[in-house]
Design a protein around this motif. Structure first.
Motif, PDB file in Angstrom:
ATOM      1  N   ARG A  84       2.232   2.497   8.699  1.00 27.34           N
ATOM      2  CA  ARG A  84       2.799   3.786   8.336  1.00 27.34           C
ATOM      3  C   ARG A  84       4.324   3.687   8.340  1.00 27.34           C
ATOM      4  O   ARG A  84       4.937   3.448   9.377  1.00 27.34           O
ATOM      5  CB  ARG A  84       2.347   4.866   9.320  1.00 27.34           C
ATOM      6  CG  ARG A  84       2.803   6.278   8.929  1.00 27.34           C
ATOM      7  CD  ARG A  84       2.345   7.305   9.959  1.00 27.34           C
ATOM      8  NE  ARG A  84       0.900   7.416   9.996  1.00 27.34           N
ATOM      9  CZ  ARG A  84       0.178   8.121   9.127  1.00 27.34           C
ATOM     10  NH1 ARG A  84       0.793   8.780   8.154  1.00 27.34           N
ATOM     11  NH2 ARG A  84      -1.135   8.188   9.240  1.00 27.34           N
ATOM     12  N   LEU A 104      -6.852   5.542  -0.280  1.00 28.31           N
ATOM     13  CA  LEU A 104      -6.106   4.583  -1.087  1.00 28.31           C
ATOM     14  C   LEU A 104      -6.962   4.043  -2.224  1.00 28.31           C
ATOM     15  O   LEU A 104      -6.475   3.840  -3.345  1.00 28.31           O
ATOM     16  CB  LEU A 104      -5.602   3.438  -0.208  1.00 28.31           C
ATOM     17  CG  LEU A 104      -4.635   2.451  -0.857  1.00 28.31           C
ATOM     18  CD1 LEU A 104      -3.438   3.173  -1.468  1.00 28.31           C
ATOM     19  CD2 LEU A 104      -4.155   1.412   0.160  1.00 28.31           C
ATOM     20  N   THR A 129      -2.715   5.834   4.960  1.00 31.90           N
ATOM     21  CA  THR A 129      -3.255   4.795   5.850  1.00 31.90           C
ATOM     22  C   THR A 129      -4.783   4.808   5.886  1.00 31.90           C
ATOM     23  O   THR A 129      -5.391   4.022   6.603  1.00 31.90           O
ATOM     24  CB  THR A 129      -2.714   4.968   7.280  1.00 31.90           C
ATOM     25  OG1 THR A 129      -3.040   6.278   7.759  1.00 31.90           O
ATOM     26  CG2 THR A 129      -1.190   4.792   7.315  1.00 31.90           C
ATOM     27  N   THR A 171       2.795   8.266   4.386  1.00 32.80           N
ATOM     28  CA  THR A 171       2.161   6.992   4.027  1.00 32.80           C
ATOM     29  C   THR A 171       0.639   7.128   4.074  1.00 32.80           C
ATOM     30  O   THR A 171       0.093   7.670   5.041  1.00 32.80           O
ATOM     31  CB  THR A 171       2.584   5.874   4.984  1.00 32.80           C
ATOM     32  OG1 THR A 171       4.003   5.719   4.941  1.00 32.80           O
ATOM     33  CG2 THR A 171       1.947   4.554   4.607  1.00 32.80           C
ATOM     34  N   LYS A 173       1.376  -0.291  -5.368  1.00 30.90           N
ATOM     35  CA  LYS A 173       0.123   0.308  -5.826  1.00 30.90           C
ATOM     36  C   LYS A 173      -0.136   0.004  -7.298  1.00 30.90           C
ATOM     37  O   LYS A 173      -1.292  -0.144  -7.704  1.00 30.90           O
ATOM     38  CB  LYS A 173       0.131   1.817  -5.562  1.00 30.90           C
ATOM     39  CG  LYS A 173      -0.067   2.147  -4.083  1.00 30.90           C
ATOM     40  CD  LYS A 173      -0.252   3.631  -3.833  1.00 30.90           C
ATOM     41  CE  LYS A 173       1.041   4.392  -3.887  1.00 30.90           C
ATOM     42  NZ  LYS A 173       0.861   5.830  -3.507  1.00 30.90           N
ATOM     43  N   HIS A 215       0.785  -1.230   0.000  1.00 32.42           N
ATOM     44  CA  HIS A 215       0.000   0.000   0.000  1.00 32.42           C
ATOM     45  C   HIS A 215       0.818   1.282   0.000  1.00 32.42           C
ATOM     46  O   HIS A 215       0.301   2.339  -0.335  1.00 32.42           O
ATOM     47  CB  HIS A 215      -0.941   0.014   1.218  1.00 32.42           C
ATOM     48  CG  HIS A 215      -0.229   0.183   2.523  1.00 32.42           C
ATOM     49  ND1 HIS A 215       0.340  -0.880   3.184  1.00 32.42           N
ATOM     50  CD2 HIS A 215       0.017   1.279   3.281  1.00 32.42           C
ATOM     51  CE1 HIS A 215       0.894  -0.446   4.295  1.00 32.42           C
ATOM     52  NE2 HIS A 215       0.719   0.861   4.381  1.00 32.42           N
ATOM     53  N   CYS A 216       2.118   1.208   0.354  1.00 38.78           N
ATOM     54  CA  CYS A 216       2.889   2.446   0.479  1.00 38.78           C
ATOM     55  C   CYS A 216       4.073   2.505  -0.473  1.00 38.78           C
ATOM     56  O   CYS A 216       5.001   3.278  -0.277  1.00 38.78           O
ATOM     57  CB  CYS A 216       3.352   2.637   1.920  1.00 38.78           C
ATOM     58  SG  CYS A 216       4.397   1.315   2.529  1.00 38.78           S
ATOM     59  N   THR A 217       4.050   1.696  -1.523  1.00 36.61           N
ATOM     60  CA  THR A 217       5.103   1.712  -2.532  1.00 36.61           C
ATOM     61  C   THR A 217       4.474   1.906  -3.907  1.00 36.61           C
ATOM     62  O   THR A 217       3.353   1.443  -4.154  1.00 36.61           O
ATOM     63  CB  THR A 217       5.901   0.397  -2.531  1.00 36.61           C
ATOM     64  OG1 THR A 217       4.995  -0.703  -2.750  1.00 36.61           O
ATOM     65  CG2 THR A 217       6.613   0.180  -1.201  1.00 36.61           C
ATOM     66  N   GLU A 264       6.231   8.209   0.522  1.00 38.34           N
ATOM     67  CA  GLU A 264       5.331   7.386   1.328  1.00 38.34           C
ATOM     68  C   GLU A 264       6.039   6.197   1.970  1.00 38.34           C
ATOM     69  O   GLU A 264       5.635   5.715   3.025  1.00 38.34           O
ATOM     70  CB  GLU A 264       4.168   6.887   0.469  1.00 38.34           C
ATOM     71  CG  GLU A 264       3.253   8.004  -0.012  1.00 38.34           C
ATOM     72  CD  GLU A 264       2.332   7.533  -1.116  1.00 38.34           C
ATOM     73  OE1 GLU A 264       1.708   6.465  -0.959  1.00 38.34           O
ATOM     74  OE2 GLU A 264       2.239   8.233  -2.145  1.00 38.34           O
ATOM     75  N   SER A 265       7.078   5.692   1.315  1.00 39.80           N
ATOM     76  CA  SER A 265       7.830   4.566   1.881  1.00 39.80           C
ATOM     77  C   SER A 265       9.170   4.997   2.449  1.00 39.80           C
ATOM     78  O   SER A 265       9.737   4.310   3.296  1.00 39.80           O
ATOM     79  CB  SER A 265       8.055   3.477   0.821  1.00 39.80           C
ATOM     80  OG  SER A 265       8.766   4.000  -0.292  1.00 39.80           O
ATOM     81  N   ASP A 323       4.688   6.927  -5.624  1.00 39.98           N
ATOM     82  CA  ASP A 323       5.009   6.905  -4.188  1.00 39.98           C
ATOM     83  C   ASP A 323       5.852   8.155  -3.962  1.00 39.98           C
ATOM     84  O   ASP A 323       7.002   8.216  -4.387  1.00 39.98           O
ATOM     85  CB  ASP A 323       5.784   5.621  -3.843  1.00 39.98           C
ATOM     86  CG  ASP A 323       6.568   5.729  -2.523  1.00 39.98           C
ATOM     87  OD1 ASP A 323       6.381   6.705  -1.777  1.00 39.98           O
ATOM     88  OD2 ASP A 323       7.381   4.820  -2.265  1.00 39.98           O
TER      89      ASP A 323
END
Length: 256
Positions: free
Chosen positions: A166, A178, A173, A171, A145, A139-141, A196-197, A193
């Motif tokens: 997170r 999302l 969340t 990120t 995604k 979810h955070c890359t 976010e990561s 991203d």
């Protein structure tokens, strides 16, 4: 009917695999005592299993314990789907790295995470959070995604219904936010991203499809922070992903 000796062999195999599963990027060398404590396997049993794993080549002795052996590396490169994707994508990834001057990554999905199959780095740009064989949440890359955007509905919902870890202040969340982002990914076939990561870095990614237009992975570039900079590379990343997809047997049209 399963014989007792077959049950014992099966149990030993599962226990041995559970020991191998203890290793990670931070725990790359582990003592037998630590293995026993973490896994809950008696120390004497852990010692016997480690001896067998060393003899087979799955583990090797290090300075302060044991680490994964070269046999694991060899077997990892024989996994058919990943091997085919990596072999086909590698020359395109090198070209993308040369054209953009950015770090190029290739990844596939494993449960709720991505696994990096390849990383072609720039010498003057450190991307410490990604490594060959490493894992990060979907979810955070950007890669994650790009994959999530074209995954089936039930799987996406399973990701969104779980806690969204997170990794940085930016990120995403919130499941609703999302979902909106994944809708844009499906529309543009590009995922971003932006810190976010990892603070200070952006990633631009695109999905890769194979035979039957089935999703097989994603490719990305990583560089400096600004979204405006990231958007400059979207076309190159998307076109690279499309070229790889064609070689893998994907045909133009709506992905399966």
């Amino acid at each position: 009917m399963t014989r007792p000796e077959q049950q014992d062999a099966s149990s030993s195999l599962i226990k041995g695999l559970s020991l191998l599963n203890l290793f990670s990027v931070t725990d790359f060398e582990i003592s037998i005592s630590e293995m026993a404590r973490t896994s809950g396997i008696p120390k004497s049993t852990a010692h016997r299993l480690v001896t067998d794993l060393v003899e087979w080549g799955a583990l090797e002795r290090g300075r302060n314990g044991y680490r994964l052996g070269v046999r694991m590396f060899e077997l990892g490169h024989l996994v058919p789907a990943q091997r085919t994707l990596r072999e086909v994508a590698l020359p395109y990834a090198h070209n993308l790295n040369e054209v953009t001057g950015l770090t190029c990554n290739l990844a596939v999905r494993d449960k709720h995470e991505i696994i990096y199959l390849e990383k072609i780095s720039r010498r003057d740009l450190l991307v410490p959070h990604s490594r060959l064989g490493g894992r990060l949440p979907l979810h955070c890359t950007g890669l994650g995604k790009a994959i999530l955007g074209f995954s089936d509905h039930d799987f996406v919902e399973s990701v969104l219904s779980a806690p969204l870890t997170r990794l940085s202040p930016k990120t995403i969340t919130d499941p609703t936010a999302l979902r909106r982002e994944l809708a844009r990914v499906r529309e543009t076939k590009v995922a971003y991203d932006v810190e976010e990561s990892q603070p200070g870095l952006f990633c631009v990614a695109a999905p890769i499809f194979g035979m039957g237009n089935h999703l097989v992975g994603a490719i990305s570039v990583t560089g400096a922070t600004a979204l405006s900079q990231a958007q400059r590379y979207a076309s190159a990343v998307r076109m690279t992903a499309m070229a790889i997809s064609r070689v893998l047997g994907s045909r133009p049209g709506r992905p399966a």
